[in-house]
Design a protein around this motif. Structure first.
Motif, short mmCIF file in Angstrom:
data_model
loop_
_atom_site.label_atom_id
_atom_site.label_comp_id
_atom_site.label_asym_id
_atom_site.label_seq_id
_atom_site.Cartn_x
_atom_site.Cartn_y
_atom_site.Cartn_z
N SER A 178 36.67 55.76 42.81
CA SER A 178 36.64 55.11 41.44
C SER A 178 37.21 54.03 41.50
N TYR A 179 38.08 53.67 42.27
CA TYR A 179 38.82 52.16 42.36
C TYR A 179 37.88 51.33 43.10
N LEU A 180 37.12 51.97 43.98
CA LEU A 180 36.59 51.01 45.19
C LEU A 180 35.82 49.79 44.50
N PRO A 181 34.88 50.04 43.36
CA PRO A 181 33.92 49.18 42.93
C PRO A 181 34.91 48.11 42.23
N LYS A 182 35.86 48.33 41.41
CA LYS A 182 36.83 47.65 40.92
C LYS A 182 37.58 46.50 41.77
N ILE A 183 38.16 47.17 42.74
CA ILE A 183 38.64 46.43 44.02
C ILE A 183 37.74 45.32 44.64
N GLN A 184 36.53 45.81 44.78
CA GLN A 184 35.36 44.94 45.38
C GLN A 184 35.30 43.74 44.57
N LEU A 185 35.04 43.93 43.32
CA LEU A 185 35.03 42.84 42.13
C LEU A 185 36.06 41.90 41.91
N GLN B 15 49.33 37.31 47.22
CA GLN B 15 50.35 37.72 46.37
C GLN B 15 49.64 37.91 45.03
N LYS B 16 49.20 36.81 44.63
CA LYS B 16 48.26 36.94 43.16
C LYS B 16 47.26 37.82 43.19
N LEU B 17 46.39 37.93 44.29
CA LEU B 17 45.50 38.81 44.27
C LEU B 17 45.86 40.40 44.44
N THR B 18 46.99 40.59 45.09
CA THR B 18 47.48 42.14 44.87
C THR B 18 48.15 42.41 43.70
N PHE B 19 48.52 41.53 43.13
CA PHE B 19 49.17 41.63 41.65
C PHE B 19 48.12 42.04 40.82
N ARG B 20 46.89 41.02 40.68
CA ARG B 20 45.80 41.43 39.86
C ARG B 20 45.25 42.50 40.09
N MET B 21 45.40 42.92 41.38
CA MET B 21 44.52 44.36 41.69
C MET B 21 45.39 45.59 41.28
N ALA B 22 46.57 45.32 41.24
CA ALA B 22 47.42 46.15 40.58
C ALA B 22 47.48 46.35 39.07
N ILE B 23 47.27 45.20 38.34
CA ILE B 23 47.19 45.24 36.98
C ILE B 23 45.93 45.60 36.42
N ILE C 35 38.30 41.19 44.31
CA ILE C 35 38.31 40.40 45.58
C ILE C 35 37.17 39.47 45.63
N GLN C 36 36.08 39.81 45.39
CA GLN C 36 34.85 38.82 45.35
C GLN C 36 35.13 37.61 44.25
N ASP C 37 35.83 37.93 42.96
CA ASP C 37 36.17 36.95 42.11
C ASP C 37 37.22 36.02 42.99
N THR C 38 38.21 36.71 43.53
CA THR C 38 39.14 35.81 44.15
C THR C 38 38.58 34.97 45.22
N LEU C 39 37.85 35.44 46.14
CA LEU C 39 37.21 34.44 47.02
C LEU C 39 36.51 33.33 46.52
N ARG C 40 35.70 33.81 45.28
CA ARG C 40 34.81 32.51 44.97
C ARG C 40 35.86 31.48 44.39
N ALA C 41 36.77 32.00 43.74
CA ALA C 41 37.84 30.79 43.28
C ALA C 41 38.55 30.23 44.61
N TRP C 42 38.85 30.59 45.68
CA TRP C 42 39.38 30.12 46.90
C TRP C 42 38.27 29.13 47.27
N SER C 43 37.02 29.52 47.28
CA SER C 43 36.13 28.86 47.91
C SER C 43 35.80 27.32 46.98
N SER C 44 35.81 27.59 45.78
CA SER C 44 35.64 26.38 44.74
C SER C 44 36.78 25.65 44.63
N HIS C 45 37.88 25.93 45.27
CA HIS C 45 39.21 24.97 45.26
C HIS C 45 38.86 23.78 46.14
#
Length: 437
Positions: free
Chosen positions: A81-88, A111-119, A90-100
């Motif tokens: 049940s967590y998996l689709p949310k984790i994937q989303l 660290q921001k990514l794992t914090f966001r995943m936990a929250i 991570i995908q959002d984070t990688l898009r943000a990294w690529s647009s930087h």
């Protein structure tokens, strides 16, 4: 003879001083680990504090009912049940990294990514992005002062840590109350839902203070070690492009990545990830060579002998994960990053129970290890299928081991967006400079 006697006495004195220093260091280290857990909770909290913890997620001598709760939180059904949310996330984070437009500091961003995943995923909080950023900054201040000596003076690290915890708990209480009031439209049970419902089943309905403390511990558990391992994963994929390409080949063979390069649509499933054997080898090798935590403490339950030395019952002992991985006879060329050592042809980790223990071992093994490995696998899949990245410095940075393993400068990496053919999309300025005149 007199000088020889003096030299012997001097040598013995030096040895004794070294032994005393090591003993004191171990004692202080163990107390600091206890402070690390105590710091996450309020004094009125009645939840048991783990003993003998080494800092990995959710290890320790907790109450039996709490262990059952954590088993549910990290069960196969919960992970699915967590998996689709984790994937989303991570995908959002990688898009943000690529647009930087500039290179990013990978360790800070993970660290921001794992914090966001936990929250977002583990706790299911719907916190606005701006508030989430502020909460992360406060959380960092809290983490930076967790290991401060408990001296409550103005401007001390301990005082700053306590103040940060108070701000955090205030924000968490608001999020918890909003979550409890809004139960409709929920498509999965997150860790906090399971914690609340399971405690009711055991006749231990949790107070708001206990919910805040439990929430903070879950964030703490999912944060530093996972960020460390994620950074190590990215660094090794940069260092070993052949490993990255072999991983892409496996993704193509399993239908996750089209032969043309673009990723297939749809979310990942646990059974799909479990069939990616080379991916599993890559994650195992990252955790063998770059274990986030050095070791842990345990209490001796029964007197035993080790290499001719008697270890009495009741003693606290420390075991070293890194030294075990470095000296285990089953591993060949221990300093070489070689995922194939875990492949079926070699299976170097199969001989012996405790040669490979990145998450601890025995009955005190990390309860959250499956979630950590799931997160790393999804990150690796998304990196291999949707990202192009390159080192932004001339050389790779040195590695420091304190408080967890990480690059000293955080690892500076430039990420690029991809077109439909998996080609890098250069920023407009770079595209103009590289154009043929």
């Amino acid at each position: 003879m007199l000088f020889e006697g003096l030299e012997l006495v001097s040598a013995l004195a030096t040895l004794a001083a070294c032994l005393v220093s090591v003993t004191l260091l171990l004692a202080v280290s163990q107390q600091l680990w206890q402070l690390r857990w105590a710091a996450t909770r309020d004094k009125s909290c009645k939840l048991p504090i783990p003993k003998g913890s080494m800092g990995f997620p959710l290890i320790g001598e907790t109450g039996h009912w709490l262990l059952q709760v954590f088993s549910k939180i990290f069960s196969h059904e919960a992970l699915q049940s967590y998996l689709p949310k984790i994937q989303l996330v991570i995908q959002d984070t990688l898009r943000a990294w690529s647009s930087h437009p500039e290179a990013i500091n990978v360790y800070q961003e993970t660290q921001k990514l794992t914090f966001r995943m936990a929250i977002r995923v583990l706790l299911g909080f719907s916190i606005p992005e701006e508030d989430l950023g502020h909460l992360f900054e406060v959380y960092q201040q809290f983490v930076e002062n967790v290991f401060s000596l408990p001296v409550d003076l103005p401007f001390s690290g301990y005082r700053r840590g306590i103040q940060a915890r108070q701000i955090l708990q205030k924000g968490l209480e608001k999020a918890i109350r909003e979550k409890l009031q809004c139960t409709q439209g929920k498509d999965y049970s997150d860790a906090l839902d399971i914690l609340i419902e399971s405690s009711k089943e055991h006749g231990k309905e949790m107070t708001m203070q206990e919910l805040k403390d439990g929430t903070l511990e879950l964030i703490f558990a999912a944060y530093a070690t996972t960020a460390s391992a994620s950074t190590s994963l990215i660094m090794q994929l940069l260092k070993h492009p052949a490993v990255l390409e072999k991983l892409r080949e496996e993704l193509r063979a399993q239908g996750i990545l089209h032969s043309g390069g673009c990723p297939c649509e749809g979310t990942l499933r646990l059974d799909t990830l479990s069939g990616l054997h080379y991916l599993d080898c890559v994650i195992k090798e990252v955790m063998r060579l770059f274990t986030p935590i050095s070791g842990g403490y345990r209490t001796v339950l029964q007197t035993f002998e080790l290499d001719g030395f008697q270890i009495p019952k009741g003693w606290s002992v420390m075991y070293s994960i890194r030294d075990t991985h470095d000296t285990a006879p089953v591993f060949k060329d221990v300093n070489v990053f070689d995922p194939d050592r875990f492949g079926q042809a070699r299976s170097e980790d199969k001989d012996g129970r405790f040669h490979y223990l990145p998450f601890g071992g025995g009955v005190r093994t990390c309860l959250g290890k499956h979630l950590a490995k799931l997160f790393l696998k999804v990150l690796a899949v998304e990196l291999a299928s949707t990202s192009r990245f390159e080192l932004a410095t001339r050389t790779f940075p040195r590695i420091t081991l304190v408080p967890v393993l990480h690059p000293v400068d955080g690892l500076s990496v430039k990420f690029f967006g991809l077109d439909s053919n998996q080609n890098k999309i250069l920023p407009e300025t770079e595209a103009m400079l590289s154009a043929t005149v």
